[in-house]
Design a protein around this motif. Sequence first.
Motif, PDB file in Angstrom:
ATOM      1  N   TYR A   1      51.714  37.972 -14.213  1.00  0.00           N
ATOM      2  CA  TYR A   1      52.751  38.736 -13.531  1.00  0.00           C
ATOM      3  C   TYR A   1      53.437  37.865 -12.470  1.00  0.00           C
ATOM      4  O   TYR A   1      52.799  37.038 -11.802  1.00  0.00           O
ATOM      5  N   LYS A   2      54.738  38.119 -12.310  1.00  0.00           N
ATOM      6  CA  LYS A   2      55.522  37.339 -11.350  1.00  0.00           C
ATOM      7  C   LYS A   2      55.468  37.923  -9.949  1.00  0.00           C
ATOM      8  O   LYS A   2      55.639  37.195  -8.969  1.00  0.00           O
ATOM      9  N   ASP A   3      55.329  39.234  -9.852  1.00  0.00           N
ATOM     10  CA  ASP A   3      55.286  39.835  -8.522  1.00  0.00           C
ATOM     11  C   ASP A   3      54.416  41.095  -8.572  1.00  0.00           C
ATOM     12  O   ASP A   3      53.953  41.525  -9.631  1.00  0.00           O
ATOM     13  N   VAL A   4      54.232  41.695  -7.404  1.00  0.00           N
ATOM     14  CA  VAL A   4      53.371  42.879  -7.275  1.00  0.00           C
ATOM     15  C   VAL A   4      53.939  44.055  -8.045  1.00  0.00           C
ATOM     16  O   VAL A   4      53.201  44.857  -8.633  1.00  0.00           O
ATOM     17  N   PHE A   5      55.281  44.149  -8.078  1.00  0.00           N
ATOM     18  CA  PHE A   5      55.892  45.295  -8.739  1.00  0.00           C
ATOM     19  C   PHE A   5      55.566  45.307 -10.235  1.00  0.00           C
ATOM     20  O   PHE A   5      55.362  46.362 -10.827  1.00  0.00           O
ATOM     21  N   GLN A   6      55.541  44.142 -10.851  1.00  0.00           N
ATOM     22  CA  GLN A   6      55.182  44.073 -12.263  1.00  0.00           C
ATOM     23  C   GLN A   6      53.735  44.530 -12.494  1.00  0.00           C
ATOM     24  O   GLN A   6      53.437  45.239 -13.446  1.00  0.00           O
ATOM     25  N   VAL A   7      52.841  44.134 -11.592  1.00  0.00           N
ATOM     26  CA  VAL A   7      51.439  44.537 -11.730  1.00  0.00           C
ATOM     27  C   VAL A   7      51.307  46.064 -11.608  1.00  0.00           C
ATOM     28  O   VAL A   7      50.666  46.722 -12.413  1.00  0.00           O
ATOM     29  N   VAL A   8      51.953  46.621 -10.567  1.00  0.00           N
ATOM     30  CA  VAL A   8      51.865  48.068 -10.342  1.00  0.00           C
ATOM     31  C   VAL A   8      52.463  48.818 -11.516  1.00  0.00           C
ATOM     32  O   VAL A   8      51.925  49.833 -11.972  1.00  0.00           O
ATOM     33  N   ASP A   9      53.586  48.319 -12.044  1.00  0.00           N
ATOM     34  CA  ASP A   9      54.228  48.984 -13.178  1.00  0.00           C
ATOM     35  C   ASP A   9      53.314  48.960 -14.405  1.00  0.00           C
ATOM     36  O   ASP A   9      53.208  49.943 -15.135  1.00  0.00           O
ATOM     37  N   ALA A  10      52.636  47.828 -14.629  1.00  0.00           N
ATOM     38  CA  ALA A  10      51.718  47.736 -15.774  1.00  0.00           C
ATOM     39  C   ALA A  10      50.529  48.678 -15.590  1.00  0.00           C
ATOM     40  O   ALA A  10      50.115  49.362 -16.532  1.00  0.00           O
ATOM     41  N   TYR A  11      49.975  48.709 -14.363  1.00  0.00           N
ATOM     42  CA  TYR A  11      48.860  49.632 -14.111  1.00  0.00           C
ATOM     43  C   TYR A  11      49.295  51.086 -14.283  1.00  0.00           C
ATOM     44  O   TYR A  11      48.557  51.912 -14.827  1.00  0.00           O
ATOM     45  N   TRP A  12      50.482  51.390 -13.816  1.00  0.00           N
ATOM     46  CA  TRP A  12      50.974  52.777 -13.892  1.00  0.00           C
ATOM     47  C   TRP A  12      51.159  53.209 -15.350  1.00  0.00           C
ATOM     48  O   TRP A  12      50.952  54.366 -15.695  1.00  0.00           O
ATOM     49  N   GLY A  13      51.548  52.281 -16.205  1.00  0.00           N
ATOM     50  CA  GLY A  13      51.800  52.627 -17.601  1.00  0.00           C
ATOM     51  C   GLY A  13      50.546  52.741 -18.435  1.00  0.00           C
ATOM     52  O   GLY A  13      50.584  53.297 -19.538  1.00  0.00           O
ATOM     53  N   TYR A  14      49.431  52.216 -17.945  1.00  0.00           N
ATOM     54  CA  TYR A  14      48.193  52.278 -18.739  1.00  0.00           C
ATOM     55  C   TYR A  14      47.352  53.467 -18.278  1.00  0.00           C
ATOM     56  O   TYR A  14      46.769  53.448 -17.193  1.00  0.00           O
TER      57      TYR A  14
END
Length: 600
Positions: free
Chosen positions: A91-104
Amino acid sequence: MKRYARRLNDMKLRNKMVWSYMLFFILPFMIVGLFVVHEFRQTALTRATEQSESTVERVKSRVQEMLGVPMQLSNQLSLDSDLQDVATTRYKDVFQVVDAYWGYKKFKLFLDFNSEITRVKVYADNPTLIDNWEFTPLDAKTSETFWYRSAITQIGRLGWYYFPSDSRSTSSMLSLVRSVYFQETKTIGLLQIDVNTNELSGILKQEEPEIALADERGVVVAANRPGMTGRKLDELDWGNQIAALEPGKYELAAGGIGSKVIIDSLKLDNSYNGLKIVSVFPVESIMKEANRISSIGFQIIVVVFVVALILIYSICTVLTDRLLKFSKQINKVSMGNFNTELTVDGSDEIGQIKRQFNQMVGNIRELMDEVGFSHERTRDMERKQNEIKLKMLASQINPHFLYNALESIRMKAHLKGEKEISRTVKMLGKLMRKNLELTGKEIAIEEEFEIIRCYLEIQKFRHEDRLAYAIHLDPAAAKIKVLPLLIQPLVENSVVHGLEKSVDGGTVVVRAHREGGSLRVAVEDDGIGMTARKREDVIRSLSAQEADRIGLHNIQQRLLMTYGERSGLTIESEEKRGTRISFSIPIEGETEHVSRNDRG
């Protein structure tokens, strides 16, 4: 013989009953009772031992059945491509990580429907991950733990351990660990599933002997006595010799008390280690119970003999007279005269039968009077329950898109400061105002379409060119009354499930027109669509509510309860081609239509 027979015939019924009772009940009862008490004491120890062995086997079977749930889950997650994507993506930034966690959402779904599991956690060699107690970047401390090194060397096999952890609690003292191969990155991660040891202890607490379940290192993970969980076997009151024993049956001093000890191993499928079941049953308690029961049995025999001898004579003296009187009274009732009460005196069995019979006759009369009232009250309760159910179904609207829209507006304002933000905020305010104005009564379909237009404008602001939409409302249908928020959730479903997961986005089309005496509504998109199997699952979920399809379920129930069986949802979908959801409702005044207000 004839003389004795003649004397027997001359005896009164009272004397016949007394002698018969003595010869054919009291005497055999005493003989059999003494014999049973003697034999019981001799066999008590053997039975207790057999019961203890049976208890261990029963516990073993039930624990194995419960642990099958995390085993099955581990097999599914080890092959889950979505999990591998979340765990291995850089992941490039925190937002990408949070978005991935939110979608799983699979971890939460498993935990909601499987009480045997308290937590699922994945360790991956990915420094861009953020530890949220579900996905954790692997660090040096974890990689040096005994359980991690054991699981990594046993590729694809299961391990069962207790080990200290920040997420550990008294309800999760046992963990399943296994290595997971990430195909895309050619790396190995670790899957940890924490078992609900409260349920394991609940299984053990149903058994009488002291029972403990320990891992291969001797740590007790579940027990049916307090204060044992989390300690090692050699630290318990049983003594340190039990921890070194192999599976088998032993007689030894546990805690200074002579006891029967049974140790069995529990080896689960595809596991490289197992668990140990330890059962301790003090011999003294077995014999103490046997002696107590023997003493009680002998006392009962003596008391029964003395009391029976005194009472039987008194009872038989008045029994015959009362039976005759009882027979005359009950004959009147048998002829159908329910207004006549039995007048047999006394408080014994015959008197009790008299009272119960009189009560039964009175209850019959009362029940006949209550039948009409009960039927009316039942119909009224069913009507009120249906009203409450409709109100509850109508109120379950998912607000997540509002939060997502606000977050998008905030980010847009922060990065660009363009004027379209003002327009989007206006749309959002208008949408929120209309939602707050809804009272549950029917509204014109043009008002529902205005809510849909506001929603789609907000989503278009979020997705920019990835989302396009078209709204077609037949002017002849604009004033037709419908239930509020009946179409908007279908549009939200198309955007969230049909287009957000599509790389190129797509178009949502909403249509409503009159067709004869009906209003036909359709929401379609050209998003990712569904396979035939998934479409069948969605159709089945319309009648049985599921956690991830509550919106469609609610709309289906509102349609059926308000407009009838012919007004349910019709779902058409083709994978990679899009989805179309439609329904048809009768127009009030032109066809039969019973609204919720009419039902009230």
